[in-house]
Scaffold this motif. Structure first.
Motif, PDB file in Angstrom:
ATOM      1  N   SER A 107     -77.669  71.316  14.106  1.00  0.00           N
ATOM      2  CA  SER A 107     -77.518  70.932  15.516  1.00  0.00           C
ATOM      3  C   SER A 107     -76.448  69.896  15.807  1.00  0.00           C
ATOM      4  O   SER A 107     -75.855  69.918  16.896  1.00  0.00           O
ATOM      5  N   GLU A 108     -76.215  68.955  14.898  1.00  0.00           N
ATOM      6  CA  GLU A 108     -75.446  67.768  15.270  1.00  0.00           C
ATOM      7  C   GLU A 108     -74.016  68.085  15.703  1.00  0.00           C
ATOM      8  O   GLU A 108     -73.532  67.553  16.715  1.00  0.00           O
ATOM      9  N   ALA A 109     -73.317  68.925  14.966  1.00  0.00           N
ATOM     10  CA  ALA A 109     -71.917  69.205  15.304  1.00  0.00           C
ATOM     11  C   ALA A 109     -71.802  69.832  16.693  1.00  0.00           C
ATOM     12  O   ALA A 109     -70.913  69.464  17.491  1.00  0.00           O
ATOM     13  N   ALA A 110     -72.690  70.775  16.995  1.00  0.00           N
ATOM     14  CA  ALA A 110     -72.646  71.425  18.308  1.00  0.00           C
ATOM     15  C   ALA A 110     -72.969  70.439  19.420  1.00  0.00           C
ATOM     16  O   ALA A 110     -72.386  70.500  20.513  1.00  0.00           O
ATOM     17  N   ILE A 111     -73.877  69.520  19.151  1.00  0.00           N
ATOM     18  CA  ILE A 111     -74.241  68.525  20.163  1.00  0.00           C
ATOM     19  C   ILE A 111     -73.071  67.588  20.452  1.00  0.00           C
ATOM     20  O   ILE A 111     -72.817  67.221  21.608  1.00  0.00           O
ATOM     21  N   LYS A 112     -72.336  67.200  19.424  1.00  0.00           N
ATOM     22  CA  LYS A 112     -71.134  66.378  19.642  1.00  0.00           C
ATOM     23  C   LYS A 112     -70.174  67.073  20.607  1.00  0.00           C
ATOM     24  O   LYS A 112     -69.645  66.457  21.545  1.00  0.00           O
ATOM     25  N   GLN A 113     -69.937  68.347  20.356  1.00  0.00           N
ATOM     26  CA  GLN A 113     -69.019  69.092  21.227  1.00  0.00           C
ATOM     27  C   GLN A 113     -69.570  69.200  22.638  1.00  0.00           C
ATOM     28  O   GLN A 113     -68.817  69.122  23.624  1.00  0.00           O
ATOM     29  N   ASP A 114     -70.862  69.361  22.761  1.00  0.00           N
ATOM     30  CA  ASP A 114     -71.483  69.450  24.077  1.00  0.00           C
ATOM     31  C   ASP A 114     -71.337  68.139  24.842  1.00  0.00           C
ATOM     32  O   ASP A 114     -71.068  68.135  26.048  1.00  0.00           O
ATOM     33  N   LEU A 115     -71.497  67.019  24.147  1.00  0.00           N
ATOM     34  CA  LEU A 115     -71.344  65.716  24.802  1.00  0.00           C
ATOM     35  C   LEU A 115     -69.895  65.500  25.252  1.00  0.00           C
ATOM     36  O   LEU A 115     -69.653  64.928  26.323  1.00  0.00           O
ATOM     37  N   LEU A 116     -68.947  65.947  24.451  1.00  0.00           N
ATOM     38  CA  LEU A 116     -67.545  65.879  24.869  1.00  0.00           C
ATOM     39  C   LEU A 116     -67.326  66.721  26.127  1.00  0.00           C
ATOM     40  O   LEU A 116     -66.640  66.285  27.067  1.00  0.00           O
ATOM     41  N   ALA A 117     -67.906  67.900  26.149  1.00  0.00           N
ATOM     42  CA  ALA A 117     -67.754  68.781  27.309  1.00  0.00           C
ATOM     43  C   ALA A 117     -68.387  68.181  28.559  1.00  0.00           C
ATOM     44  O   ALA A 117     -67.959  68.482  29.683  1.00  0.00           O
ATOM     45  N   LYS A 118     -69.391  67.312  28.357  1.00  0.00           N
ATOM     46  CA  LYS A 118     -70.055  66.665  29.487  1.00  0.00           C
ATOM     47  C   LYS A 118     -69.356  65.380  29.917  1.00  0.00           C
ATOM     48  O   LYS A 118     -69.863  64.653  30.767  1.00  0.00           O
ATOM     49  N   GLY A 119     -68.201  65.102  29.309  1.00  0.00           N
ATOM     50  CA  GLY A 119     -67.370  63.992  29.769  1.00  0.00           C
ATOM     51  C   GLY A 119     -67.419  62.724  28.947  1.00  0.00           C
ATOM     52  O   GLY A 119     -66.777  61.734  29.294  1.00  0.00           O
ATOM     53  N   MET A 120     -68.170  62.712  27.849  1.00  0.00           N
ATOM     54  CA  MET A 120     -68.200  61.519  27.018  1.00  0.00           C
ATOM     55  C   MET A 120     -66.955  61.463  26.133  1.00  0.00           C
ATOM     56  O   MET A 120     -66.359  62.489  25.804  1.00  0.00           O
ATOM     57  N   GLU A 121     -66.555  60.263  25.774  1.00  0.00           N
ATOM     58  CA  GLU A 121     -65.401  60.049  24.901  1.00  0.00           C
ATOM     59  C   GLU A 121     -65.892  59.457  23.581  1.00  0.00           C
ATOM     60  O   GLU A 121     -66.696  58.522  23.587  1.00  0.00           O
ATOM     61  N   ILE A 122     -65.417  60.003  22.466  1.00  0.00           N
ATOM     62  CA  ILE A 122     -65.871  59.586  21.149  1.00  0.00           C
ATOM     63  C   ILE A 122     -64.731  58.922  20.387  1.00  0.00           C
ATOM     64  O   ILE A 122     -63.632  59.455  20.306  1.00  0.00           O
ATOM     65  N   SER A 123     -65.024  57.736  19.828  1.00  0.00           N
ATOM     66  CA  SER A 123     -64.045  56.982  19.045  1.00  0.00           C
ATOM     67  C   SER A 123     -64.607  56.654  17.672  1.00  0.00           C
ATOM     68  O   SER A 123     -65.827  56.513  17.506  1.00  0.00           O
ATOM     69  N   ASP A 124     -63.715  56.509  16.705  1.00  0.00           N
ATOM     70  CA  ASP A 124     -64.086  56.005  15.387  1.00  0.00           C
ATOM     71  C   ASP A 124     -63.691  54.541  15.279  1.00  0.00           C
ATOM     72  O   ASP A 124     -62.663  54.131  15.835  1.00  0.00           O
ATOM     73  N   PRO A 125     -64.479  53.737  14.567  1.00  0.00           N
ATOM     74  CA  PRO A 125     -64.089  52.337  14.371  1.00  0.00           C
ATOM     75  C   PRO A 125     -62.787  52.238  13.564  1.00  0.00           C
ATOM     76  O   PRO A 125     -62.466  53.129  12.771  1.00  0.00           O
ATOM     77  N   GLU A 126     -62.087  51.155  13.774  1.00  0.00           N
ATOM     78  CA  GLU A 126     -60.863  50.916  13.013  1.00  0.00           C
ATOM     79  C   GLU A 126     -61.192  50.604  11.555  1.00  0.00           C
ATOM     80  O   GLU A 126     -62.235  50.030  11.245  1.00  0.00           O
ATOM     81  N   ASN A 127     -60.319  50.996  10.663  1.00  0.00           N
ATOM     82  CA  ASN A 127     -60.411  50.642   9.235  1.00  0.00           C
ATOM     83  C   ASN A 127     -61.739  51.055   8.607  1.00  0.00           C
ATOM     84  O   ASN A 127     -62.296  50.338   7.761  1.00  0.00           O
ATOM     85  N   GLY A 128     -62.259  52.197   9.027  1.00  0.00           N
ATOM     86  CA  GLY A 128     -63.462  52.718   8.395  1.00  0.00           C
ATOM     87  C   GLY A 128     -64.671  51.810   8.470  1.00  0.00           C
ATOM     88  O   GLY A 128     -65.469  51.763   7.528  1.00  0.00           O
ATOM     89  N   GLU A 129     -64.799  51.077   9.563  1.00  0.00           N
ATOM     90  CA  GLU A 129     -65.952  50.191   9.773  1.00  0.00           C
ATOM     91  C   GLU A 129     -65.963  48.984   8.831  1.00  0.00           C
ATOM     92  O   GLU A 129     -66.993  48.318   8.688  1.00  0.00           O
ATOM     93  N   GLU A 130     -64.874  48.712   8.187  1.00  0.00           N
ATOM     94  CA  GLU A 130     -64.852  47.654   7.172  1.00  0.00           C
ATOM     95  C   GLU A 130     -65.376  46.330   7.699  1.00  0.00           C
ATOM     96  O   GLU A 130     -66.187  45.661   7.051  1.00  0.00           O
ATOM     97  N   GLU A 131     -64.928  45.939   8.899  1.00  0.00           N
ATOM     98  CA  GLU A 131     -65.362  44.655   9.460  1.00  0.00           C
ATOM     99  C   GLU A 131     -66.844  44.688   9.828  1.00  0.00           C
ATOM    100  O   GLU A 131     -67.580  43.729   9.569  1.00  0.00           O
ATOM    101  N   PHE A 132     -67.298  45.783  10.422  1.00  0.00           N
ATOM    102  CA  PHE A 132     -68.714  45.933  10.775  1.00  0.00           C
ATOM    103  C   PHE A 132     -69.582  45.809   9.524  1.00  0.00           C
ATOM    104  O   PHE A 132     -70.607  45.128   9.517  1.00  0.00           O
ATOM    105  N   ILE A 133     -69.172  46.500   8.464  1.00  0.00           N
ATOM    106  CA  ILE A 133     -69.954  46.521   7.220  1.00  0.00           C
ATOM    107  C   ILE A 133     -70.026  45.129   6.594  1.00  0.00           C
ATOM    108  O   ILE A 133     -71.106  44.655   6.204  1.00  0.00           O
ATOM    109  N   LYS A 134     -68.883  44.475   6.496  1.00  0.00           N
ATOM    110  CA  LYS A 134     -68.834  43.160   5.841  1.00  0.00           C
ATOM    111  C   LYS A 134     -69.721  42.152   6.561  1.00  0.00           C
ATOM    112  O   LYS A 134     -70.531  41.449   5.940  1.00  0.00           O
ATOM    113  N   LEU A 135     -69.585  42.053   7.864  1.00  0.00           N
ATOM    114  CA  LEU A 135     -70.363  41.080   8.629  1.00  0.00           C
ATOM    115  C   LEU A 135     -71.861  41.370   8.550  1.00  0.00           C
ATOM    116  O   LEU A 135     -72.671  40.462   8.365  1.00  0.00           O
ATOM    117  N   ALA A 136     -72.220  42.644   8.667  1.00  0.00           N
ATOM    118  CA  ALA A 136     -73.641  42.994   8.702  1.00  0.00           C
ATOM    119  C   ALA A 136     -74.312  42.805   7.354  1.00  0.00           C
ATOM    120  O   ALA A 136     -75.399  42.212   7.266  1.00  0.00           O
TER     121      ALA A 136
END
Length: 338
Positions: free
Chosen positions: A277-306
């Motif tokens: 289900s997940e891949a199709a749902i991502k596409q459906d959310l895009l079609a419904k107007g949502m915008e999807i972004s990836d974190p910079e640098n592979g989440e490195e800063e998020f991971i380190k701090l957390a």
């Protein structure tokens, strides 16, 4: 004179009903509280459990799902099941953690990094240990696992690609200390809020954002009140099906095994549901107007701090750093050095 004629009419009717239904007296229809709505991973697990239970009992036993928190908030249903006033509940594992802290190891940020890792942990010795802890601590037994995917961040204000982009956002989180402290490590004070209140709070802009897996974002129609998605992977969402332990112990050995077998079938079905289900749902959310972004640098800063700020704070509550290291070892990763 018949046997029933000795009794007053009301009593006679009651006794007749008991006599007629005696052969079906052992048939059970369990009530299952479900926090999420139709189309969710929780519902898919619940449906799979019901189907398996009916099959394994030859149609004798069944269960009914009560979606959208009809039987109470997820955290409240843990207490209700422990008291024996509720049969079963499907809920996010972070809502069990206040009652049985060791299951919090599955909520530590960046511990589980894939569906396969989630399956390996929950269906192996670690999952068995945490189930026993939950029985002892909370009076409920985990009988199935729902795999819902990574909790992505959604918000209505702006794209978020870095920790700096988070600043200024008001983000709803569950009433879970690990998740609250993770956001604090990223520099913001999140807003703890019950799941049942979340959509309305987003709609009324009391909060700007929240995090939940794609399946939940879609099922709960968050696309109606949120614009932006960030593919953070800080928690892989695991949502167990629990049963009241007092109820479970009151069942026959055969019925207990049916419950456990149906739970295993539901667990397998949940993993497949996510994969399908997940891949199709991502596409459906895009079609419904949502915008999807990836974190910079592979989440490195998020991971380190957390991981640096949050992991050590919760060693004691999860049973010691050795419990985390057992999880990491199971996953083939390096242990924490102290």
């Amino acid at each position: 004179m018949t046997f029933l004629s000795h009794f007053k009419p009301a009593a006679a009717v009651a006794i007749a009903a008991l006599m007629i239904g005696a052969g079906a007296a052992d048939a059970k229809n369990f009530k299952i509280a479900v926090g999420d709505s139709a189309g969710s991973a929780q519902e898919a697990t619940g449906k799979a459990f019901v189907a398996a239970l009916e099959e394994k009992s030859g149609g004798k036993h069944t269960a009914t799902l009560f979606l959208n928190g009809q039987l109470g908030s997820e955290e409240v249903t843990v207490n209700d099941a422990a008291m024996g006033t509720l049969d079963m509940s499907l809920l996010a594992i972070n809502n069990i953690t206040p009652y049985s802290p060791t299951v919090g190891v599955f909520s530590l940020p960046y511990v589980i990094l894939s569906l396969e890792e989630a399956e390996k942990l929950t269906q192996g010795p670690i999952g068995e240990e945490l189930t026993q802890n939950t029985i002892n601590d909370a009076g409920v037994r985990i009988i199935a696992w729902t795999y819902t995917g990574f909790r992505v961040l959604t918000n209505s204000k702006k794209p978020v690609k870095s920790v700096a982009d988070l600043q200024g956002l008001v983000v709803r989180v569950p009433k879970n200390e690990i998740m609250i402290d993770t956001y604090k490590a990223w520099g913001i004070n999140p807003t703890p809020m019950a799941w049942s209140e979340t959509f309305t709070a987003l709609q009324q802009q009391v909060v700007d954002g929240q995090d939940n897996p794609y399946l939940t974002v879609n099922a709960m129609k968050f696309y109606e009140v949120q614009k932006y998605i960030t593919n953070i992977r800080y928690i892989f969402s695991i949502e167990p099906l629990i049963i009241s332990e007092s109820l479970f112990q009151g069942l026959s050995a055969d019925e207990q095994q049916m419950i456990l077998d149906a739970g295993q079938a539901a667990t397998q079905a949940s993993a497949q549901f996510l994969r399908d289900s997940e891949a199709a749902i991502k596409q459906d959310l895009l079609a419904k107007g949502m915008e999807i972004s990836d974190p910079e640098n592979g989440e490195e800063e998020f991971i380190k701090l957390a991981t640096e700020a949050v992991w050590p704070k919760f060693y004691d509550s999860i049973g010691g750093v050795e419990k985390l290291n057992a999880v990491l070892e199971t996953l083939g990763r390096a242990p924490v050095q102290q």
